[in-house]
Design a protein around this motif. Structure first.
Motif, PDB file in Angstrom:
ATOM      1  N   ILE A   1     141.299  15.092  24.903  1.00 53.25           N
ATOM      2  CA  ILE A   1     141.334  16.078  23.824  1.00 53.25           C
ATOM      3  C   ILE A   1     142.780  16.216  23.369  1.00 53.25           C
ATOM      4  O   ILE A   1     143.677  16.376  24.201  1.00 53.25           O
ATOM      5  N   ALA A   2     142.984  16.151  22.085  1.00 50.43           N
ATOM      6  CA  ALA A   2     144.340  16.280  21.564  1.00 50.43           C
ATOM      7  C   ALA A   2     144.468  17.585  20.794  1.00 50.43           C
ATOM      8  O   ALA A   2     143.635  17.907  19.942  1.00 50.43           O
ATOM      9  N   LEU A   3     145.489  18.334  21.141  1.00 44.53           N
ATOM     10  CA  LEU A   3     145.787  19.558  20.391  1.00 44.53           C
ATOM     11  C   LEU A   3     146.998  19.274  19.515  1.00 44.53           C
ATOM     12  O   LEU A   3     148.085  18.995  20.028  1.00 44.53           O
ATOM     13  N   HIS A   4     146.800  19.331  18.213  1.00 42.38           N
ATOM     14  CA  HIS A   4     147.910  19.082  17.301  1.00 42.38           C
ATOM     15  C   HIS A   4     148.543  20.411  16.935  1.00 42.38           C
ATOM     16  O   HIS A   4     147.891  21.279  16.361  1.00 42.38           O
ATOM     17  N   MET A   5     149.791  20.566  17.322  1.00 38.78           N
ATOM     18  CA  MET A   5     150.512  21.803  17.002  1.00 38.78           C
ATOM     19  C   MET A   5     151.746  21.410  16.213  1.00 38.78           C
ATOM     20  O   MET A   5     152.711  20.899  16.785  1.00 38.78           O
ATOM     21  N   GLY A   6     151.733  21.657  14.913  1.00 39.46           N
ATOM     22  CA  GLY A   6     152.844  21.215  14.082  1.00 39.46           C
ATOM     23  C   GLY A   6     152.999  19.715  14.240  1.00 39.46           C
ATOM     24  O   GLY A   6     152.023  18.967  14.135  1.00 39.46           O
ATOM     25  N   ASP A   7     154.220  19.268  14.578  1.00 39.69           N
ATOM     26  CA  ASP A   7     154.402  17.822  14.730  1.00 39.69           C
ATOM     27  C   ASP A   7     154.287  17.382  16.193  1.00 39.69           C
ATOM     28  O   ASP A   7     154.668  16.289  16.554  1.00 39.69           O
ATOM     29  N   GLN A   8     153.771  18.257  17.038  1.00 36.38           N
ATOM     30  CA  GLN A   8     153.601  17.889  18.450  1.00 36.38           C
ATOM     31  C   GLN A   8     152.118  17.759  18.795  1.00 36.38           C
ATOM     32  O   GLN A   8     151.275  18.437  18.204  1.00 36.38           O
ATOM     33  N   VAL A   9     151.862  16.906  19.758  1.00 36.93           N
ATOM     34  CA  VAL A   9     150.473  16.737  20.205  1.00 36.93           C
ATOM     35  C   VAL A   9     150.434  16.920  21.710  1.00 36.93           C
ATOM     36  O   VAL A   9     151.232  16.325  22.444  1.00 36.93           O
ATOM     37  N   LEU A  10     149.526  17.762  22.158  1.00 34.31           N
ATOM     38  CA  LEU A  10     149.362  17.960  23.594  1.00 34.31           C
ATOM     39  C   LEU A  10     148.002  17.386  23.980  1.00 34.31           C
ATOM     40  O   LEU A  10     146.988  17.718  23.363  1.00 34.31           O
ATOM     41  N   HIS A  11     148.000  16.535  25.004  1.00 37.51           N
ATOM     42  CA  HIS A  11     146.753  15.904  25.406  1.00 37.51           C
ATOM     43  C   HIS A  11     146.159  16.615  26.608  1.00 37.51           C
ATOM     44  O   HIS A  11     146.852  16.857  27.588  1.00 37.51           O
ATOM     45  N   LEU A  12     144.908  16.970  26.518  1.00 35.27           N
ATOM     46  CA  LEU A  12     144.225  17.631  27.631  1.00 35.27           C
ATOM     47  C   LEU A  12     143.216  16.655  28.221  1.00 35.27           C
ATOM     48  O   LEU A  12     142.545  15.938  27.486  1.00 35.27           O
ATOM     49  N   PRO A  13     143.108  16.637  29.524  1.00 36.68           N
ATOM     50  CA  PRO A  13     142.174  15.685  30.133  1.00 36.68           C
ATOM     51  C   PRO A  13     140.729  16.184  30.047  1.00 36.68           C
ATOM     52  O   PRO A  13     140.478  17.387  29.992  1.00 36.68           O
ATOM     53  N   TRP A  14     139.828  15.263  30.071  1.00 36.91           N
ATOM     54  CA  TRP A  14     138.403  15.578  29.930  1.00 36.91           C
ATOM     55  C   TRP A  14     137.848  16.187  31.216  1.00 36.91           C
ATOM     56  O   TRP A  14     136.906  16.963  31.208  1.00 36.91           O
ATOM     57  N   ASN A  15     138.469  15.858  32.343  1.00 37.19           N
ATOM     58  CA  ASN A  15     137.891  16.273  33.622  1.00 37.19           C
ATOM     59  C   ASN A  15     138.231  17.716  34.005  1.00 37.19           C
ATOM     60  O   ASN A  15     138.024  18.135  35.119  1.00 37.19           O
ATOM     61  N   ASP A  16     138.742  18.467  33.079  1.00 33.70           N
ATOM     62  CA  ASP A  16     139.067  19.865  33.352  1.00 33.70           C
ATOM     63  C   ASP A  16     138.091  20.714  32.539  1.00 33.70           C
ATOM     64  O   ASP A  16     138.004  20.607  31.316  1.00 33.70           O
ATOM     65  N   LEU A  17     137.342  21.583  33.248  1.00 34.91           N
ATOM     66  CA  LEU A  17     136.266  22.325  32.600  1.00 34.91           C
ATOM     67  C   LEU A  17     136.776  23.159  31.426  1.00 34.91           C
ATOM     68  O   LEU A  17     136.205  23.164  30.343  1.00 34.91           O
ATOM     69  N   ARG A  18     137.902  23.823  31.633  1.00 39.39           N
ATOM     70  CA  ARG A  18     138.428  24.681  30.575  1.00 39.39           C
ATOM     71  C   ARG A  18     138.804  23.874  29.348  1.00 39.39           C
ATOM     72  O   ARG A  18     138.449  24.217  28.220  1.00 39.39           O
TER      73      ARG A  18
END
Ligand code: ATP
Length: 367
Positions: free
Chosen positions: A255-272
């Motif tokens: 899962i990618a969270l695009h915040m302005g010009d930054q991207v934070l990647h979240l793993p799929w194996n985390d329920l939240r």
């Protein structure tokens, strides 16, 4: 002990001010419920309707399962404590505490016994002969408490009882009051605009804004999982970071969270973080507390947000770093002495994402 239930309670004053707007709230037997909100949000009006000092415009005030709208205040079994203490200046401490008993015809001897018992429980047994003018603020508030307790009420209603005291005494008395009412087991509704008071004293907190109930829950629930963006921003110091992000779910299941010009990647194996996936293609707001974000060395790779420190604030027990991370500013609990460019550990973000609200209130997810 009493239960109180408010059903669609509304108060519109003659000038059209809507002070309380369809509030529903249950207060359980022996519960310590705090009504919290900024000045003018309707806390006192709500309390006064429970006391019977104000009539609801519509809705029901139910006490012990019975409709109480038309019950006069003296028949409700409530005792109120106000911020100005409202002591009788010409009476001694003992007479002030014993006054409600005298009104209800209790004889002098049993009255003196009960007064002495209550005064000693409150640590003011040695000032019974003094007048209120000869007492400290804290002692006066204890007298006001004593006068409320001595009637053995079913319900305590307290309206900002500590707001006229200095901060040290407030902290001391809030522990004392909550300890005492729990010992007595009396159901209590306590009004304050002080969130530290609310979070430390309450079994549950009800947060009001402009007469509307925003959230009800234990201090941990309302702090950690606020029901609305308003509550998220209102509770806690420093305020919660509210970050706007666009969510994209990639085919390789991250899962990618695009915040302005930054991207934070979240793993799929985390329920939240997986629940964030429901918002694919949407702009959302992520609430993250400062203590959930950790500054990490600039060399850290992977899931980090990069920010530039705008300024540092030192509070003695902690330091806060205020950072720009592109379009938004975030506040981080500072650890050590960071360089000016601080990547923020996305692991913290991942673990503490607590609640998401779709833009314009469309859709939300409990994480
Ligand atoms: P504070 O913390 O400042 O005491 P509060 O949250 O207790 O505020 P209330 O005193 O309940 O708020 O007031 C709620 C709203 O109703 C406010 O806008 C206030 O101005 C208004 N209000 C209160 N009493 C009356 C009245 N008698 N007539 C008209 N408006 C009133």
């Amino acid at each position: 002990m009493a239960t109180v239930a408010l059903k669609d309670v509304m108060k519109v004053f003659a000038d059209g001010t809507v002070a309380v707007d369809r509030v529903n709230l249950d207060v359980g037997q022996g519960e310590f419920m705090v009504l919290l909100g900024p000045s003018g949000c309707g806390k006192s009006t709500l309390l006064r309707m429970v006391a019977g000092l104000e009539d609801p415009t519509s809705g029901a005030v139910i006490m012990d399962g019975e409709l109480a709208n038309d019950l006069p205040p003296r028949e409700r079994g409530v005792a109120m404590v106000f911020q100005d203490f409202a002591l009788y200046p010409h009476m001694t401490v003992g007479e002030n505490i014993g006054f409600p008993l005298r009104l209800s015809g209790v004889d002098a001897e049993p009255r003196a016994e009960q007064v002495a018992e209550v005064a000693s429980a409150l640590g003011i047994g040695d000032v019974l002969a003094r007048k209120p003018g000869q007492l400290s603020g804290g002692q006066r508030q204890r007298v006001a408490m004593g006068r409320a307790i001595v009637r053995r009420p079913k319900l305590f209603l307290m309206d900002e009882p500590l707001s006229n005291l200095d901060s040290g005494l407030r902290a001391e008395l809030r522990a004392e009051i909550s300890g005492l009412v729990r010992e007595l087991g009396v159901t209590t509704i306590y009004v304050t605009h002080d969130q530290a008071e609310a979070l430390t004293m309450a079994d549950r907190v009800a947060i009001l804004r402009k007469g509307v109930l925003q959230d009800v829950g234990t201090p941990t629930q309302v702090y950690g999982r606020p029901a609305t963006l308003y509550v998220a921003a209102f509770l806690g110091s420093p305020r919660m970071n509210l970050l706007e992000a666009e969510v994209y779910v990639h085919l390789d299941r991250h899962i990618a969270l695009h915040m302005g010009d930054q991207v934070l990647h979240l793993p799929w194996n985390d329920l939240r973080s997986r629940q964030v996936a429901h918002f694919h293609g949407e702009r959302i707001v992520i609430g993250v507390r400062a203590e959930a974000l950790t500054p990490v060395p600039d060399t850290t790779s992977g899931d980090v947000l990069r920010g530039r420190i705008r300024y540092l604030e030192h509070h003695g027990h902690e330091s806060l770093a205020f950072l720009d991370i592109g379009a938004t500013a975030v506040i981080v609990d500072e650890i050590g002495n960071p360089p000016t460019d601080v990547p923020i550990n996305g692991g913290g973000l991942r673990r503490f994402v607590s609640r998401l609200t779709g833009r314009g209130g469309s859709g939300s997810a409990e994480l």
